[in-house]
Design an enzyme around this catalytic site. Structure first.
Site, PDB file in Angstrom:
ATOM      1  N   ASP A 173      16.134  68.032  28.724  1.00 28.29           N
ATOM      2  CA  ASP A 173      16.225  69.214  29.451  1.00 28.29           C
ATOM      3  C   ASP A 173      16.674  68.731  30.736  1.00 28.29           C
ATOM      4  O   ASP A 173      16.876  68.009  31.143  1.00 28.29           O
ATOM      5  CB  ASP A 173      15.133  70.202  29.447  1.00 28.29           C
ATOM      6  CG  ASP A 173      15.513  71.572  29.282  1.00 28.29           C
ATOM      7  OD1 ASP A 173      16.035  72.188  30.251  1.00 28.29           O
ATOM      8  OD2 ASP A 173      14.787  72.317  28.338  1.00 28.29           O
ATOM      9  N   HIS A 244      21.026  72.862  29.706  1.00 24.52           N
ATOM     10  CA  HIS A 244      19.849  72.329  29.931  1.00 24.52           C
ATOM     11  C   HIS A 244      20.046  70.735  29.906  1.00 24.52           C
ATOM     12  O   HIS A 244      19.412  70.149  29.270  1.00 24.52           O
ATOM     13  CB  HIS A 244      18.839  72.552  28.993  1.00 24.52           C
ATOM     14  CG  HIS A 244      18.166  74.332  28.890  1.00 24.52           C
ATOM     15  ND1 HIS A 244      17.577  74.291  29.926  1.00 24.52           N
ATOM     16  CD2 HIS A 244      18.641  75.304  28.376  1.00 24.52           C
ATOM     17  CE1 HIS A 244      17.270  75.836  30.036  1.00 24.52           C
ATOM     18  NE2 HIS A 244      17.790  76.342  28.771  1.00 24.52           N
ATOM     19  N   GLU A 311      21.039  79.337  26.520  1.00 23.23           N
ATOM     20  CA  GLU A 311      20.987  79.340  27.913  1.00 23.23           C
ATOM     21  C   GLU A 311      22.139  78.269  28.766  1.00 23.23           C
ATOM     22  O   GLU A 311      21.567  77.652  29.675  1.00 23.23           O
ATOM     23  CB  GLU A 311      19.562  79.148  28.639  1.00 23.23           C
ATOM     24  CG  GLU A 311      18.478  80.324  28.142  1.00 23.23           C
ATOM     25  CD  GLU A 311      17.279  80.001  28.654  1.00 23.23           C
ATOM     26  OE1 GLU A 311      16.718  81.017  28.974  1.00 23.23           O
ATOM     27  OE2 GLU A 311      16.921  78.837  28.719  1.00 23.23           O
TER      28      GLU A 311
HETATM   29  C1  ACM Z   1      14.562  79.067  24.784  1.00 28.45           C
HETATM   30  O1  ACM Z   1      13.312  79.554  25.246  1.00 28.45           O
HETATM   31  N1  ACM Z   1      15.205  78.795  25.897  1.00 28.45           N
HETATM   32  C2  ACM Z   1      15.000  78.510  23.797  1.00 28.45           C
END
Ligand code: ACM
Length: 537
Positions: A173, A244, A311
């Site tokens: 991440d 991420h 995201e």
């Molecule tokens: C997530 O909670 N961004 C998959």
């Protein structure tokens, strides 16, 4: 004595009638039952101190067998005055039956050494059981806060005790890269460490001013995967692309959008949220990540490989001449299609290697290969759309089964982010969306609870958020429960009374039913609780 959790399909018992286990009780293993035999000898052997000799010695027999006529992952457990006969529909089913056997021995069977003068007896029962879903998962985020290897192995044991069988391992991440990749050593030399770490939620002003991090060597991963396999748990690795990814970019600045920002100035992120610094849509980046996935496939034999896909802010791509040229060259409509193109690239790449892609529900937006599966996290809608399009689905909606979200409304909850989702709320979670036809529902291969660790800096915090709710989740994933409103929560709570004693014996720092213990409470300095969905914690 018969408070089995998750609830079996069928359990009948005889009152006040027992089989006593003693030093002369044998453990006799039939063909193909080796893993469960090893586990029983090691785990029940340690807890009871009984030798469990392999040949009968006059003290009754615990006999293990397989019978393919039983359902997949199913088992039958017969306890008679002469001994125990445990039969699995397959090796996994036998193992789940052994978990039931341990529960029937009482909470002290969950200790690692015998209490003095303890006698071991099983109630006379017949149990017939099989799971509702084949994917019964727990996602662990080891990127936001690293969980050392011992902690991961402990969680595998805790999963096994709840008949959960998929560890979704969120390895990368913005805040850390946690798996050694030998051809790209800086991913862990640089990407596994941040100079300080944040305490509390996104708006918290508190940092701990010492480096935080860690990673698993490839041998650590091999050990974790093998330990899981002994417990019939599959480890599904996740490498999150194209968002991420700031930790990777901090390690290798050429992975970022170098024509938009000075990526050499980036460090591993030390706050929560969604970083705007995402991967560049270039051939260099694709080749780099193919290299990462090549090493990953060697380490993880799982059918599925998770590529994230959630995201990904598109602002840098909008400003990047390189990204815009790529959009034009590929005749794509916009940046969203560019993301879909990256996902499709790895979808094809994994399919060619005999694996299946799974990603967060954003990946649906661009069209997917038939075999790809979707983890529906932004509610049910992604799962519904995916199932209707013929994709397999794992249901993990944040409104229901994000275990970082607080479990009571009180001011005492430690770092109280997100929706309030109580033990009862989790118990009444239904993974199969009501609007699906029976055919479409067949694509819901299971469900998982997700544990994001922004506000969980150590094992005690993880335990607190995960338990007891994982016990309710396990019952949702395993047992054939009625519709949510008809579920007998009072009966579940009665079984939980016994289950808390098992968790005590296992050393799990769960949230007690009456609320957090003094040391588990929220320190006053972290600010007011944040209501509603924390877009990014
Ligand atoms: C997530 O909670 N961004 C998959």
């Amino acid at each position: 004595m018969t408070d089995v959790l998750p609830l079996p399909q069928h359990l009948s018992s005889q009152e006040d009638a027992f089989f006593d286990l003693g030093p002369d009780t044998a453990l006799v293993a039939g063909e193909g039952t080796g893993r469960t035999e090893r586990w029983l000898r090691a785990t029940l052997g340690a807890a009871t101190g009984l030798p469990l000799a392999p040949t009968p010695g006059g003290g009754g027999v615990v006999r293990l067998d397989l019978d393919p006529a039983l359902p997949a992952e199913g088992y039958r457990l017969d306890v008679a005055p002469e001994g125990v006969h445990l039969t699995g529909g397959d090796a996994a089913g036998l193992f789940w039956g052994a978990q039931t056997l341990r529960q029937l021995l009482g909470p002290d069977a969950f200790r690692r050494a015998p209490l003095p003068e303890r006698h071991w007896r099983l109630p006379l029962v017949r149990v017939e059981d099989a799971p509702r879903f084949r994917w019964r998962g727990l996602m662990l985020d080891v990127a936001r806060h690293f969980m050392p290897k011992d902690g991961v192995l402990r969680y595998l044991d805790l999963m096994a005790a709840h008949k959960l069988n998929v560890l979704h391992f969120h390895l990368t991440d913005d805040q850390g890269w946690r798996v050694e990749i030998t051809r790209h050593p800086k991913l862990t030399e640089t990407g596994a460490w941040r100079s300080r770490t944040k305490y509390g939620h996104r708006a918290s002003p508190l940092w701990e001013d010492k480096p935080h991090g860690g990673y698993y060597t490839q041998d650590d991963i091999r050990e974790i995967v093998a330990y899981a396999a002994e417990r019939h748990i599959t480890v599904v690795p996740e490498i999150d692309v194209p968002g991420h990814s700031q930790a990777a970019i901090a390690a290798y600045p050429e992975l970022g959008n170098t024509d938009v920002i000075d990526t050499t100035a980036l460090s591993v992120w030390d706050t929560w949220g969604v970083s705007p610094n995402v991967l560049a849509p270039t051939e260099t980046v694709l080749r780099f990540y193919e290299g990462v996935f090549e090493e990953l496939l060697e380490l993880f034999p799982s059918e599925f490989v998770h590529i994230g896909g959630d995201e990904c802010p598109k602002e840098q791509w909008r400003r990047s001449a390189t990204a815009q040229a790529r959009i034009e060259e590929l005749a794509l409509a916009d940046e969203d299609e560019l993301q879909a193109w990256i996902i499709q690239h790895f979808d094809t790449w994994l399919t060619e290697r005999g694996r299946r892609l799974i990603g967060w529900d954003e990946i649906l937006e661009g069209g997917l290969a038939k075999g790809a599966a979707v983890a529906s996290w932004r509610g049910y809608a992604g799962g519904v759309a995916a199932a209707r399009a013929g994709h397999d689905v794992v249901m993990c909606p944040e409104q229901q089964v994000y275990l970082d979200h607080r479990q009571a409304p009180g001011e005492d909850e430690p770092v109280p982010i997100g929706f309030v989702r109580t033990l009862e709320d989790v118990y009444r979670f239904e993974p199969v969306p009501a609007e699906l036809t029976p055919d479409e529902s067949g694509h819901v291969i299971g469900t998982q609870a997700n544990v994001w660790t922004e506000v969980m800096e150590n094992q005690g915090r993880v335990d607190y958020q995960v338990f007891p709710r994982l016990a309710a989740f396990a019952e949702v994933a395993w047992s054939a429960l009625p519709a949510p409103a008809d579920r007998d929560y009072a009966a579940f709570e009665r079984r939980m009374a016994t289950h808390y004693r098992r968790l005590d014996a296992l050393g799990v720092a769960y949230r007690p039913p009456a609320g957090p213990l003094p040391w588990q409470r929220r320190p006053g300095v972290l600010g007011r609780p944040i209501d509603g969905p924390p877009p990014n914690k």
